[in-house]
Design a protein around this motif. Structure first.
Motif, PDB file in Angstrom:
ATOM      1  N   PRO A 185       0.817  -1.216   0.000  1.00 42.25           N
ATOM      2  CA  PRO A 185       0.000   0.000   0.000  1.00 42.25           C
ATOM      3  C   PRO A 185       0.849   1.264   0.000  1.00 42.25           C
ATOM      4  N   THR A 186       2.002   1.226   0.683  1.00 40.64           N
ATOM      5  CA  THR A 186       2.857   2.411   0.710  1.00 40.64           C
ATOM      6  C   THR A 186       3.349   2.785  -0.683  1.00 40.64           C
ATOM      7  N   ALA A 187       3.531   1.790  -1.552  1.00 35.52           N
ATOM      8  CA  ALA A 187       3.957   2.082  -2.925  1.00 35.52           C
ATOM      9  C   ALA A 187       2.873   2.849  -3.669  1.00 35.52           C
ATOM     10  N   LEU A 188       1.614   2.444  -3.493  1.00 39.74           N
ATOM     11  CA  LEU A 188       0.516   3.133  -4.171  1.00 39.74           C
ATOM     12  C   LEU A 188       0.340   4.539  -3.619  1.00 39.74           C
ATOM     13  N   PHE A 189       0.384   4.689  -2.295  1.00 44.80           N
ATOM     14  CA  PHE A 189       0.296   6.030  -1.712  1.00 44.80           C
ATOM     15  C   PHE A 189       1.431   6.913  -2.221  1.00 44.80           C
ATOM     16  N   HIS A 190       2.654   6.374  -2.253  1.00 47.67           N
ATOM     17  CA  HIS A 190       3.813   7.158  -2.686  1.00 47.67           C
ATOM     18  C   HIS A 190       3.660   7.585  -4.145  1.00 47.67           C
ATOM     19  N   LEU A 191       3.191   6.677  -4.982  1.00 44.25           N
ATOM     20  CA  LEU A 191       2.971   7.028  -6.385  1.00 44.25           C
ATOM     21  C   LEU A 191       1.986   8.177  -6.505  1.00 44.25           C
ATOM     22  N   MET A 192       0.874   8.086  -5.799  1.00 46.22           N
ATOM     23  CA  MET A 192      -0.136   9.144  -5.893  1.00 46.22           C
ATOM     24  C   MET A 192       0.394  10.473  -5.373  1.00 46.22           C
ATOM     25  N   GLU A 193       1.213  10.428  -4.321  1.00 47.92           N
ATOM     26  CA  GLU A 193       1.813  11.667  -3.820  1.00 47.92           C
ATOM     27  C   GLU A 193       2.761  12.259  -4.854  1.00 47.92           C
ATOM     28  N   MET A 194       3.490  11.426  -5.563  1.00 45.10           N
ATOM     29  CA  MET A 194       4.343  11.920  -6.642  1.00 45.10           C
ATOM     30  C   MET A 194       3.506  12.592  -7.728  1.00 45.10           C
ATOM     31  N   LEU A 195       2.404  11.970  -8.097  1.00 45.89           N
ATOM     32  CA  LEU A 195       1.553  12.534  -9.144  1.00 45.89           C
ATOM     33  C   LEU A 195       0.955  13.872  -8.702  1.00 45.89           C
ATOM     34  N   ILE A 196       0.541  13.951  -7.451  1.00 48.50           N
ATOM     35  CA  ILE A 196      -0.001  15.203  -6.923  1.00 48.50           C
ATOM     36  C   ILE A 196       1.053  16.303  -6.957  1.00 48.50           C
TER      37      ILE A 196
END
Length: 221
Positions: A146-157
């Motif tokens: 889950p941390t990978a998905l959260f991190h990806l979305m934070e990068m996109l934001i």
């Protein structure tokens, strides 16, 4: 060198590989309902059910209406596939990839431990930051953390290049359900409309995620 011999048959079971394959998919279609999914996403759902052994998975699937077209076009154009775990990468069937697409996982990169320590996060999340040079137009497959998905979305934001599609199926009890709900809400909450497929709740995993990619890689079932 001894000669190998098959043991005697003590159980009644199907052992013809192609027959098992065909009947498995037929069984899924008999037992599952695909109502509510985009019409072109049925084969993706079937393979995800096949990869998990769970017919009721379909009711928890959320598929962006543009997922299949965006992912399949990207793969045909040679887009790289970025994965969060080696287990996901190993589940991708190379012969199905339409353009010999490169499958990349950065979890063992020597920079990852230092980044994870400096940022007080998991190594899987830290490895996602190394995707940035390859992220534009890529197909992302997250089936573990889950941390990978959260991190990806934070990068996109924060303005990172957008992938063509995201298979977001992390598994677990801490953060998995929440990360996937955040993916579903990404367009509404942050105006970032990236095609995706996910499964609500705690379920997910490498087999499920790689099964989705295999379905998107080739129209033929």
């Amino acid at each position: 060198m001894s000669t190998l011999a098959r043991p005697g048959r003590h159980y009644d079971y199907v052992d013809d590989g192609p027959a098992i394959y065909v009947e498995s998919f037929a069984t899924i279609r008999r037992e599952a309902s695909f109502a509510g999914l985009p019409a072109d996403a049925e084969k993706v759902a079937v393979r995800m059910v096949h990869g998990s052994g769970q017919v009721d998975l379909v009711r928890d699937l959320v598929v962006h209406p543009g997922l299949v077209g965006a992912a399949r076009t990207a793969l045909m154009m040679g887009a790289p596939i970025l994965t969060d775990a080696r287990m996901v990468a190993m589940g991708i069937t190379a012969s199905r990839l339409p353009a010999g697409n490169e499958v990349r996982c950065f979890l063992t990169d020597e920079r990852v431990p230092g980044l994870a320590a400096a940022w007080s996060t998991t190594r899987t999340a830290a490895a996602v930051s190394l995707w940035e040079p390859y992220l534009d137009g890529a197909v992302v497959v997250i089936g573990n953390a889950p941390t990978a998905l959260f991190h990806l979305m934070e990068m996109l934001i924060e303005g990172a290049p957008r992938p063509a599609a995201v298979i977001g199926c992390p598994v677990g009890f801490i953060g998995a359900a929440e990360s996937k709900e955040a993916l579903v809400a990404l367009a509404d909450d942050h105006g970032i409309d990236v095609p995706y497929v996910t499964v609500r709740g705690r379920r997910g995993g490498s087999a499920m995620a790689s099964s989705a990619l295999n379905a998107l890689a080739q129209e033929q079932e």
